[in-house]
Each structure stands twice: as structure tokens, then as C-alpha cells.
Design a protein around this motif. Sequence first.
Motif, PDB file in Angstrom:
ATOM      1  N   LEU A 157       0.863  -1.182   0.000  1.00  0.00           N
ATOM      2  CA  LEU A 157       0.000   0.000   0.000  1.00  0.00           C
ATOM      3  C   LEU A 157       0.901   1.235   0.000  1.00  0.00           C
ATOM      4  O   LEU A 157       1.742   1.391   0.884  1.00  0.00           O
ATOM      5  CB  LEU A 157      -0.910  -0.016   1.235  1.00  0.00           C
ATOM      6  N   ARG A 158       0.734   2.067  -1.026  1.00  0.00           N
ATOM      7  CA  ARG A 158       1.560   3.269  -1.152  1.00  0.00           C
ATOM      8  C   ARG A 158       0.704   4.516  -0.997  1.00  0.00           C
ATOM      9  O   ARG A 158      -0.415   4.564  -1.502  1.00  0.00           O
ATOM     10  CB  ARG A 158       2.236   3.304  -2.525  1.00  0.00           C
ATOM     11  N   VAL A 159       1.295   5.531  -0.355  1.00  0.00           N
ATOM     12  CA  VAL A 159       0.695   6.855  -0.275  1.00  0.00           C
ATOM     13  C   VAL A 159       1.588   7.772  -1.100  1.00  0.00           C
ATOM     14  O   VAL A 159       2.801   7.829  -0.879  1.00  0.00           O
ATOM     15  CB  VAL A 159       0.612   7.369   1.180  1.00  0.00           C
ATOM     16  N   ILE A 160       0.973   8.460  -2.056  1.00  0.00           N
ATOM     17  CA  ILE A 160       1.725   9.320  -2.965  1.00  0.00           C
ATOM     18  C   ILE A 160       1.216  10.745  -2.832  1.00  0.00           C
ATOM     19  O   ILE A 160       0.007  10.983  -2.800  1.00  0.00           O
ATOM     20  CB  ILE A 160       1.572   8.829  -4.427  1.00  0.00           C
ATOM     21  N   GLN A 161       2.156  11.688  -2.750  1.00  0.00           N
ATOM     22  CA  GLN A 161       1.812  13.114  -2.696  1.00  0.00           C
ATOM     23  C   GLN A 161       2.744  13.842  -3.652  1.00  0.00           C
ATOM     24  O   GLN A 161       3.970  13.656  -3.576  1.00  0.00           O
ATOM     25  CB  GLN A 161       1.965  13.654  -1.275  1.00  0.00           C
ATOM     26  N   ASN A 162       2.183  14.646  -4.533  1.00  0.00           N
ATOM     27  CA  ASN A 162       2.963  15.381  -5.530  1.00  0.00           C
ATOM     28  C   ASN A 162       3.882  14.464  -6.330  1.00  0.00           C
ATOM     29  O   ASN A 162       5.020  14.806  -6.626  1.00  0.00           O
ATOM     30  CB  ASN A 162       3.778  16.495  -4.869  1.00  0.00           C
ATOM     31  N   GLY A 163       3.399  13.268  -6.655  1.00  0.00           N
ATOM     32  CA  GLY A 163       4.159  12.332  -7.458  1.00  0.00           C
ATOM     33  C   GLY A 163       5.265  11.591  -6.720  1.00  0.00           C
ATOM     34  O   GLY A 163       6.004  10.827  -7.324  1.00  0.00           O
ATOM     35  N   VAL A 164       5.375  11.802  -5.411  1.00  0.00           N
ATOM     36  CA  VAL A 164       6.425  11.174  -4.615  1.00  0.00           C
ATOM     37  C   VAL A 164       5.789  10.202  -3.623  1.00  0.00           C
ATOM     38  O   VAL A 164       4.826  10.555  -2.930  1.00  0.00           O
ATOM     39  CB  VAL A 164       7.242  12.244  -3.844  1.00  0.00           C
ATOM     40  N   VAL A 165       6.337   8.993  -3.540  1.00  0.00           N
ATOM     41  CA  VAL A 165       5.843   8.021  -2.567  1.00  0.00           C
ATOM     42  C   VAL A 165       6.256   8.498  -1.178  1.00  0.00           C
ATOM     43  O   VAL A 165       7.436   8.609  -0.865  1.00  0.00           O
ATOM     44  CB  VAL A 165       6.398   6.607  -2.852  1.00  0.00           C
TER      45      VAL A 165
END
Length: 159
Positions: free
Chosen positions: A129-137
Motif C-alpha cells: 500500500l503506497r501513499v503518494i503526494q505530488n508524485g512522490v511516494v
Amino acid sequence: MKIVFLQIMVAFTIVLLLNSCSKDKNNESDEPVLVGMDGNPRFNLQFTNPDNVDLDLYVKTPSGAIISYSSPQADGGTLDVDCLCSDCPQGPTENIYWTNGSAPSGTYEYWVNYYDYCESEGAQSSFTLRVIQNGVVKGTKTGTMSVVDSDTEHWTFVQ
């Protein structure tokens, strides 16, 4: 005859090694390709056993609304990929996202639920499960689940 065969095998092995060592210039990253809409933030679940398990992704927004298969939209967020027991046209993945600028600020809570087994009772599945913000994991959670109607730990992410 044996020497010719050995020379051919050596040459073939060298070609295989050279091909495996060369990097694809179009895909420099070792990151997997994620299915679903890109977003900010984005919560993406991938798992390994879609024929035998139904894992579900849950995200609780800062206002307390929960996005999941039973409520696929809330506070501007959308569940756009939902895998259900072999009915996974985009692969064993689930994805919840917000378009840029639409996500409320605050703390998000997220987790995985082992909803049910499909074919084999007690089947297990690994997940990432990944959380990505502004294209960054920003965070990666992994684990294995094998108990129906159980949740992983609940994690938090601050937007």
C-alpha cells in the motif's frame, strides 16, 4: 560437436547477460506502474492473490468520511479501481485519489480489510500500500493477510 555446442551456449549466455544488464531508457525507475488515476494525495493498494481473496482499501478523510467500495466518493476523493474476486480487469489493485488542489487539509487514516475469500477459505495474500503526494511516494506499507473480516493496522497521513 560438443565444442561447437558449448561455444553456442556461451555466446547465448553472454547475449542474455548483456540484455538483462542494459537499462530501458524509457523506464529508469524501479517503481512499479500503478493502476488508477494519479492524484494528490493518492492511496494505491496492490496485492498478490486476487483469485482467492478480496482485499479492500479504506481511507478516512480529515472530516471523518470513509471512502471504500461501499462509499466510493467523499470529500472530493474517489475510489476509481476496485478489485473483487477475479473481477480485476486492471489487475489486483485498488486506488483512491484526489485531483490536485481538491483534497482537504488534515490527517487521513487508511488501512486494508480482508473482506472475504473467493475460492479458498483461509487463503492469504501479500499486499503493498503506497501513499503518494505530488508524485512522490511518502509511505509504503506491506504485509500479508489471511483472516476474513480483519483489518491491518490503521496508519495516518497528513496532507
